[in-house]
Design a protein around this motif. Structure first.
Motif, short mmCIF file in Angstrom:
data_model
loop_
_atom_site.label_atom_id
_atom_site.label_comp_id
_atom_site.label_asym_id
_atom_site.label_seq_id
_atom_site.Cartn_x
_atom_site.Cartn_y
_atom_site.Cartn_z
N ARG A 1 -5.75 14.74 -46.63
CA ARG A 1 -5.28 13.72 -45.50
C ARG A 1 -5.51 11.80 -45.89
N GLU A 2 -4.45 10.91 -44.94
CA GLU A 2 -4.47 9.81 -46.14
C GLU A 2 -5.23 8.48 -44.48
N PHE A 3 -5.51 8.07 -44.69
CA PHE A 3 -5.02 6.14 -44.05
C PHE A 3 -4.30 6.26 -43.74
N VAL A 4 -4.22 5.58 -42.43
CA VAL A 4 -3.58 4.84 -41.51
C VAL A 4 -3.90 3.68 -41.12
N ALA A 5 -4.67 3.34 -40.87
CA ALA A 5 -5.54 1.82 -40.53
C ALA A 5 -6.66 2.05 -39.80
N SER B 1 -6.70 -3.49 -41.11
CA SER B 1 -5.72 -2.94 -42.20
C SER B 1 -5.19 -1.57 -41.87
N TYR B 2 -3.88 -1.65 -42.85
CA TYR B 2 -2.73 -1.25 -42.71
C TYR B 2 -2.60 -0.32 -44.58
N GLY C 1 3.74 -2.61 -40.27
CA GLY C 1 4.86 -3.41 -39.84
C GLY C 1 5.54 -3.12 -38.81
N ARG C 2 5.17 -1.42 -38.56
CA ARG C 2 5.03 0.16 -37.44
C ARG C 2 4.69 0.08 -36.47
N LEU D 1 -3.67 3.20 -31.20
CA LEU D 1 -2.56 2.97 -32.75
C LEU D 1 -1.84 3.92 -31.66
N GLN D 2 -0.91 2.10 -31.92
CA GLN D 2 0.93 1.72 -31.41
C GLN D 2 1.27 2.47 -32.48
N MET D 3 2.47 3.40 -32.26
CA MET D 3 3.55 2.81 -33.35
C MET D 3 4.68 3.19 -33.59
N ASN D 4 5.24 2.86 -34.26
CA ASN D 4 6.81 1.96 -33.66
C ASN D 4 7.54 2.72 -34.69
#
Length: 124
Positions: free
Chosen positions: A45-49, A59-60, A66-67, A81-84
């Motif tokens: 499991r990894e950190f995203v934001a 923090s990201y 940027g995405r 969490l808005q993911m573009n």
């Protein structure tokens, strides 16, 4: 005690967008830092934001900077969490997490409550 329920995952083509929501129960949401993490098959499991209690600090992970955009509405006890510009490598189960503390942490061990996760699949 805080219960977290994620929603908004699904299947999307590369380059597309998704918005994840995390609905929290409990009176401590507005004083809790929130985080989003992800786990791909066979990986840790990894950190995203992450976002502080007030939303004033975020923090990201470098891989999503940027995405992705993290935000929160304390009046609705909800984090987003808005993911573009999604990529195939963003495919994972995404987890919402809450801290008892007010400020951001990037470490999974510092989060006290976790949701059940929502699957995000990006097709290339």
């Amino acid at each position: 005690q805080v219960q977290l329920v994620e929603s908004g995952g699904g299947l999307v083509q590369a380059g597309g967008s998704l918005r994840l929501s995390c609905a929290a129960s409990g009176r401590t949401f507005s004083s809790s830092a929130m985080g989003w993490f992800r786990q791909a098959p066979g990986k840790e499991r990894e950190f995203v934001a992450a976002i502080s209690w007030s939303g004033g600090s975020t923090s990201y992970a470098d891989s999503v900077k940027g995405r992705f955009t993290i935000s929160r509405e304390n009046a609705k006890n909800t984090a987003y969490l808005q993911m573009n510009s999604l990529k195939a490598e963003d495919t994972a189960v995404y987890y919402c997490a809450a801290r008892k503390a007010m400020f951001i942490s990037l470490a999974t061990r510092n989060y006290d409550y976790w949701g059940q996760g929502t699957q995000v699949t990006v097709s290339s």
